[in-house]
Write an enzyme that holds these catalytic residues in place. Sequence first.
Site, short mmCIF file in Angstrom:
data_model
loop_
_atom_site.label_atom_id
_atom_site.label_comp_id
_atom_site.label_asym_id
_atom_site.label_seq_id
_atom_site.Cartn_x
_atom_site.Cartn_y
_atom_site.Cartn_z
N GLY A 133 0.79 -1.22 0.00
CA GLY A 133 0.00 0.00 0.00
C GLY A 133 0.82 1.27 0.00
N ALA A 163 3.15 -7.61 -8.68
CA ALA A 163 2.16 -6.64 -8.24
C ALA A 163 0.75 -7.23 -8.30
CB ALA A 163 2.22 -5.39 -9.12
N THR A 185 -2.20 -4.99 -6.83
CA THR A 185 -2.91 -3.74 -7.12
C THR A 185 -1.95 -2.55 -7.17
OG1 THR A 185 -3.37 -3.41 -4.76
CG2 THR A 185 -5.02 -4.59 -6.05
N SER A 186 -0.64 -2.80 -7.11
CA SER A 186 0.34 -1.72 -7.05
C SER A 186 1.07 -1.57 -8.38
CB SER A 186 1.37 -2.01 -5.95
OG SER A 186 2.17 -3.12 -6.32
N THR A 189 7.81 -6.68 -5.58
CA THR A 189 9.25 -6.90 -5.43
C THR A 189 9.80 -7.71 -6.60
OG1 THR A 189 9.17 -6.75 -3.02
CG2 THR A 189 11.02 -7.95 -3.97
N ASP A 207 -8.32 -6.30 -0.57
CA ASP A 207 -7.86 -7.46 0.21
C ASP A 207 -8.78 -7.62 1.41
OD1 ASP A 207 -5.33 -8.07 -1.17
OD2 ASP A 207 -4.72 -6.10 -0.45
N SER A 228 -2.51 -15.46 3.01
CA SER A 228 -1.67 -15.38 1.82
C SER A 228 -0.21 -15.25 2.21
CB SER A 228 -2.10 -14.20 0.95
OG SER A 228 -1.18 -13.96 -0.09
N LYS A 234 -2.44 1.01 2.78
CA LYS A 234 -3.37 -0.12 2.91
C LYS A 234 -3.91 -0.20 4.33
CE LYS A 234 -2.61 -3.82 0.57
NZ LYS A 234 -2.06 -5.08 0.05
#
Length: 502
Positions: free
Chosen positions: A176, A204, A206-207, A211, A264, A272, A296
């Site tokens: 977030g 990703a 929703t971003s 990483t 989420d 998760s 987030k």
Amino acid sequence: MTDTLALIPAGIDTYRQPVIYMHEDCHICRAEGFAAQTRVRIDLRDQWVIATLNVVARGEWLAVDEAALSASAWSAIGAKRGDIARLSHPEPATSSSRLRAKAYGERLTEQDFASIIRDTLDHRLTDIDLAAFITACAGERLDDAETVALTRTMQAAGETLDWGGRTVLDKHCVGGLPGNRTTPLVVAIVAAAGQMIPKTSSRAITSPAGTADTMEVLAPVTLDERALRRVVEAEGGCVIWGGALNLSPADDHFIRIERPLDFDSTGQLVASVLSKKAAAGSTHVLVDMPVGATAKVRSAEDAEALMARFLYVGEAIGLRLALHLSDGSAPVGRGIGPALEAADVLAVLRRTAGAPKDLRERALDLAGKLLDLAPQGLCQAGRARAEALLDSGEAEAKFLSICAAQGGFTEPQLAPHRVEIPALSDGVISAIDNRVIARIAKLAGAPGQKVAGVRLGARPGDRVSRGQPLYEIHAATPGEAEWARGYAERHADVFAIAEEPE
């Protein structure tokens, strides 16, 4: 046989959703009553898959006696062009009643979740079914016991790595916060300190970048288990995409549905994260939780509830867990998007003059806490050890060695199209909306286009003048640059600028 067709590849990527294409005049469609969106079982030799039917109107690319398969369906059964497959109606999903039960507020058991996970992996559940399940579990609709049960069943459905009883450190950020790419730095520092940190990361959801998306700019990240072990045994750490390892595989299906839903749930977020940590063989895990009005986790109360859930589930499944609350009020670093974030990571590792200080400090905080968390921890001296490893260049050297072991290091590239967005007034920046700036980066093409995103030119607390660039949009194509620019101009308040007191 009247229930068989020759197979051809459709050449269409439907990600993890198997799809079958059949001609509208196909005899099987007519005889079996198959229609668009029907679920079809495809049997080939000793393999089978359940796919969603798309009906092809009259055309030349698909014959009436052929069936075309999407890339995921083709791979699932190991098909070759011209193979003859048997098509039939699949048995109904046994977990359908449990999905309905959850939608009406009933609590689910570990057995219930196992049934849902099994049907998910067998593709017996449609995307509508999965969306209903995710929605029914959203918010606080999973209690502690259900979250533990879901975590265990998600882990059990895939592989679990065994590191022979050694201490395995790991780190995760709940997300977030755009640009918060601390993981490659933490891995480099912790591995340079002699600890084991085999980091499996996600792409990703929703971003503008996960990483794995950022690390893929710098080195290959799609490694199988054999390659993973080779890298970790040689270097002590890695940063790879976990999707190739079959760790908690149902989570990848849930993520595919969560991405367009753009939300989420607390329980599913915890399940998760921790199912994948346990599956990766981690023993000691640090969870970074940025808290801010547009992050987030938006409040101290939300953070407290999420921390309690993490700790409860971590203890239940045998993980040593620690949590770190961090400032989530604004993006971290200068870059938002895979290549731009990769450039920030390298700037910190190389100790360049323009390296983002906030990214450096966050990485040192996290690496220090993770070193303290280890059984032979440094008793609150972990941060000093982390700083020494970074400043000496040992972390940089370790990172480059990890990249080489993963397949070779590559310098990040700049986007060919860049658009500056100026300040509309004089004043002091009081805030940056994390969600809106992330949306602009995504409209520019991130994370699909690795060079796309946003590069910040100013941060909260900076004084700016009218016309001064606040940020720069990076895009791979002129169309994406203009698309992002239009949205940015309609959301000029993404940077809140307060008038300076007289």
